[in-house]
Design a protein around this motif. Structure first.
Motif, mmCIF file in Angstrom:
data_model
loop_
_atom_site.group_PDB
_atom_site.id
_atom_site.type_symbol
_atom_site.label_atom_id
_atom_site.label_comp_id
_atom_site.label_asym_id
_atom_site.label_seq_id
_atom_site.Cartn_x
_atom_site.Cartn_y
_atom_site.Cartn_z
ATOM 1 N N LEU A 88 37.985 -9.288 -28.967
ATOM 2 C CA LEU A 88 38.372 -10.694 -29.128
ATOM 3 C C LEU A 88 37.927 -11.545 -27.939
ATOM 4 C CD1 LEU A 88 41.944 -10.471 -30.688
ATOM 5 C CD2 LEU A 88 39.725 -10.636 -31.802
ATOM 6 N N SER A 184 45.204 -10.851 -32.912
ATOM 7 C CA SER A 184 44.712 -10.658 -34.277
ATOM 8 C C SER A 184 45.786 -11.020 -35.293
ATOM 9 C CB SER A 184 44.238 -9.219 -34.485
ATOM 10 O OG SER A 184 45.300 -8.299 -34.343
ATOM 11 N N GLN A 187 45.910 -14.905 -35.710
ATOM 12 C CA GLN A 187 44.887 -15.481 -36.561
ATOM 13 C C GLN A 187 45.100 -15.117 -38.023
ATOM 14 O OE1 GLN A 187 42.718 -17.702 -35.979
ATOM 15 N NE2 GLN A 187 41.477 -17.635 -37.835
ATOM 16 N N ILE A 344 41.075 -19.052 -29.385
ATOM 17 C CA ILE A 344 40.497 -18.721 -30.682
ATOM 18 C C ILE A 344 40.634 -19.867 -31.681
ATOM 19 C CG2 ILE A 344 42.513 -17.697 -31.818
ATOM 20 C CD1 ILE A 344 40.603 -15.381 -32.630
ATOM 21 N N VAL A 366 38.248 -11.061 -36.720
ATOM 22 C CA VAL A 366 39.228 -10.822 -35.661
ATOM 23 C C VAL A 366 39.911 -9.476 -35.869
ATOM 24 C CG1 VAL A 366 41.481 -11.574 -34.803
ATOM 25 C CG2 VAL A 366 39.641 -13.228 -35.073
#
Length: 464
Positions: A88, A184, A187, A344, A366
């Motif tokens: 990431l 993760s 997202q 992100i 991701v």
């Protein structure tokens, strides 16, 4: 708890101690990792230029099973290392670099990534040279074995044990990438509406367990398939942004070039752009940390230098290609300059300009990036555990279970100081590893020269 917090704060403050560089504050550990990049590039005669073609040739002609010592192919070792390196940080890290240093930071990430190629080559060559084989015929390697062997040869066996143990101890903590689980989930939750972090964390841990419990062979098989896939999917999204905004690309390139020298950085102008790019490139490539050595040590080869040359492809692919093209796409999209976005979110907004469903594609990316990183770093932690407690079945299984159990809570807890502990441990790994590199500078240069001579290409060798 207050005492614990003070200890953690003191540790993070020491590891990430900042020094002024042309009026801009930069972590000392970043400079510590940047110095060997420059030194070994000069000392080894610019292998990041002369040896790239040969590195691909090594992959084409890699030994088959049974033809050399090792548990996996050289390609599988490379993709395993890339699984741990391309995470990431290559997505959110580029956005952070842009926020800190403006478009010029992208050029500096590219340049520092180029220097990082040589450090990867040096540390992996040493890792292969000093790897060991256990009683079951499996190979193990890493900076801890290099330190132990080299310092024992120099008459300082106790110091070798201490520094090797220092590296392995902090690798145990650095190899718990809980932030990967946390980011993760953030997202995936944003685009799918899933709010049960425990369910996500358990699912991810179960998926990691399928590979981690299977051993090095499974790790190599999964990595050599998953790593190209995740990079291809991400770059496909980046390519879509660049194609749909093709008219903006020349202007973006000009901004990146001028930003590197004149500066649009929030602080420090061109120097700020350089510092931001260097910081993120060092973090993204992990060159000097020595983590990738543990993956490359599995490679099936009798030539340590050949695997070192394969390893120099890591920063080329991970930093110079993935990060650079991703950064160019964010400059083209313009989302990096939105004060309401960070990390992100900047990348997600850029993907959203292509299509409303593109953030879903990013969520898949991701997840793949986080998953492959968790699998690879689980293996790294296992090697450190084995160095400290042995490679027997009981020791191996105890670590694997501990690692898997630690993953689910990361999706729901406030990481806070946990991240400070993990990040501090990660970069403390670089301290003994860089010492090993400089202790072995002379033999590295000789080994590279002898390697070329064995291949009938003395023109590639340096005058020693």
């Amino acid at each position: 708890m207050e005492s614990f917090n003070r200890i953690v704060d003191a540790l993070a403050g020491a590891v990430f101690f900042k020094v002024p560089l042309f009026g801009v504050q930069i972590e000392l550990i970043v400079l510590y990792l940047a110095v060997p990049m420059l030194f070994f590039t000069l000392w080894l005669g610019f292998p990041n230029i002369r040896c790239v073609g040969h590195a691909f040739d090594v992959l084409r002609r890699q030994p088959r099973e049974g033809e050399a010592k090792g548990d996996v192919s050289q390609f599988a070792a490379l993709t395993t290392a890339l699984a741990g390196t391309i995470g990431l940080g290559n997505i959110a890290g580029v956005a952070v670099a842009l926020t800190m240093g403006g478009p010029g930071a992208i050029l500096w990430m590219f340049i520092i990534g180029w220097f990082a190629m040589t450090v990867k080559m040096a540390e992996v060559t040493l890792g292969l040279k000093y790897r060991i084989t256990d009683e079951r015929g499996h190979v193990h390697g890493g900076p801890m074995y290099v330190l132990k062997a080299v310092l024992a040869r120099k008459g300082w066996p106790r110091l070798g044990l201490v520094l090797g143990g220092f590296y392995a101890f902090f690798a145990l903590f650095g190899a718990i990438p809980m932030v990967q689980v946390n980011q993760s989930f953030a997202q995936v939750s944003t685009v799918t509406g899933i709010s049960n972090g425990w369910a996500y964390g358990i699912f991810l841990a179960f998926s990691v367990a399928l590979v981690t419990l299977g051993g090095a062979h499974w790790l190599g098989e999964v990595s050599k398939r998953l790593t190209p896939l995740k990079v291809a999917v991400y770059l496909a999204g980046v390519a879509a942004i660049l194609i749909l905004n093709a008219g903006e690309v020349p202007e973006a390139l000009v901004r990146i070039w001028h930003g590197a020298w004149s500066g649009e950085a929030a602080t420090g102008g061109a120097v700020g752009a350089f510092v931001a790019g260097m910081r993120r490139a060092v973090f993204a490539s992990e060159a000097g940390v020595g983590s990738a050595v543990m993956a490359h040590s599995l490679a099936r080869t009798e030539e340590p230098v050949s695997e070192g040359m394969v390893a120099l492809l890591e920063p080329l692919l991970g930093t110079m290609i993935v990060c650079a093209f991703g950064g160019l796409a964010l400059v083209v999209a313009g989302t990096w300059d939105d004060a309401g976005l960070k990390g992100i979110q900047i990348t997600s907004a850029a993907f959203g300009q292509v299509s409303s469903w593109f953030p879903y594609l990013l969520a898949v990316v991701v997840f793949l990036f986080a998953y492959s990183t968790l699998v690879a770093w689980g293996f790294y932690g296992l090697q450190a555990w084995g160095y400290l407690f042995g490679h027997g079945d009981r020791a191996q299984w105890s670590y694997k279970i501990l690692y898997i159990v630690l993953l689910p809570p990361a999706a729901v807890i406030d990481l806070g100081r946990v991240i400070d502990i993990i990040d501090s441990s990660f970069f403390l790994m670089a301290v003994p590893n860089v010492i090993a590199l400089f202790l072995c500078a002379g033999e590295l240069r000789r080994d590279v020269a002898e390697y070329w001579q064995r291949r009938g290409r003395p023109e590639k060798s340096l005058e020693l």
